[in-house]
Design a protein around this motif. Structure first.
Motif, short mmCIF file in Angstrom:
data_model
loop_
_atom_site.label_atom_id
_atom_site.label_comp_id
_atom_site.label_asym_id
_atom_site.label_seq_id
_atom_site.Cartn_x
_atom_site.Cartn_y
_atom_site.Cartn_z
N LYS A 5 32.66 108.00 19.11
CA LYS A 5 31.70 109.10 19.15
C LYS A 5 32.28 110.32 19.87
N GLU A 154 28.60 106.42 9.57
CA GLU A 154 27.48 106.46 8.61
C GLU A 154 26.75 107.78 8.79
N LYS A 155 26.37 108.40 7.68
CA LYS A 155 25.53 109.60 7.75
C LYS A 155 24.11 109.19 7.36
N SER A 156 23.24 109.13 8.37
CA SER A 156 21.91 108.55 8.13
C SER A 156 21.01 109.46 7.29
N ILE A 176 26.79 106.68 14.04
CA ILE A 176 25.81 107.15 13.05
C ILE A 176 25.51 108.62 13.31
N ILE A 177 25.67 109.42 12.26
CA ILE A 177 25.40 110.85 12.37
C ILE A 177 24.03 111.12 11.77
N ASP A 178 23.14 111.64 12.60
CA ASP A 178 21.77 111.88 12.13
C ASP A 178 21.60 113.24 11.49
N ASP A 179 22.47 114.19 11.86
CA ASP A 179 22.32 115.53 11.27
C ASP A 179 23.65 116.28 11.34
N ILE A 186 25.13 115.95 15.14
CA ILE A 186 24.15 115.24 15.97
C ILE A 186 24.34 113.75 15.77
N LEU A 187 24.83 113.09 16.82
CA LEU A 187 25.08 111.64 16.76
C LEU A 187 23.88 110.88 17.30
N ARG A 188 23.67 109.66 16.79
CA ARG A 188 22.57 108.83 17.30
C ARG A 188 22.94 108.27 18.66
#
Ligand code: 5GP
Length: 188
Positions: A5, A154-156, A176-179, A186-188
């Protein structure tokens, strides 16, 4: 995975259309120290599944797959994107590339995928899940079982995660990338 990350935040760049560029350590230049940690992390996450083979797709899946296979003491088969002239007897399928917007073939020799295989699929990115659906198709043609799928990133905000988590195998992503909108990661 914290180290991954931090690397994404430090070196990742957002491109148009929800694409993350990580050429500095995954997709062009490869950092073996980071890949080693990635391999060890996947080995822990998937250790109890009784997997006997790791499958990936050329080219960028090969590095994480090999480090994972080394940590699990398994062999890797990389699915090819073009049918080699030297390959007869193969399973093939067609998938849509998210980054290039074109269809391409995936193929694997019958010699290296069979009904006695219990597969762990490893890839660099999970976006819409098209490559993964291609792998599911190849494994079903061969009668091989998929026990797990592991993604480095992963791109959520795309559909692949939801799609694959409805399937009867384990799915894990190390970051996991949320945005990615507004050019911010923006990472989870
Ligand atoms: P999917 O098949 O899940 O739609 O897309 C996964 C494949 O597309 C990955 O194997 C990867 O090569 C490529 N891909 C998807 N999204 C990205 C991205 O944001 N950055 C990079 N570098 N590759 C991506």
């Amino acid at each position: 995975m914290e180290q991954l990350k931090q690397r994404i935040l430090k070196e990742g760049k957002c491109l148009e259309g929800g694409i993350l560029k990580v050429d500095g350590f995954i997709n062009h230049r490869v950092d073996p120290a980071l890949m080693n940690e990635i391999g060890k992390e996947f080995a822990v996450l998937f250790k109890d599944l009784g997997v006997n083979k790791i499958l990936t797709v050329e080219a960028s899946g090969i590095a994480p797959a090999i480090f994972t296979a080394h940590a699990m003491n398994l062999q890797v088969v990389f699915v090819k994107k073009k049918k080699p002239k030297t390959m007869d007897g193969l399973y093939s399928t067609t998938v849509r590339s998210f980054t290039k917007g074109i269809d391409y073939d995936l193929c694997v020799s019958k010699e290296y995928l069979s009904s006695s295989d219990k597969i762990l699929f490893i890839d660099d990115f999970l976006a819409n899940g098209n490559a993964s659906l291609g792998i599911i198709d190849l494994c079903s043609q061969a009668g091989a079982e998929i026990a797990g799928m592991g993604f480095v990133i992963e791109k959520s905000f795309q559909e692949g995660g939801k799609l694959l988590r409805s399937k009867p195998f384990k799915v894990e992503s190390l970051a996991i990338i949320d945005d990615l909108s507004d050019c911010k990661i923006i990472l989870r």
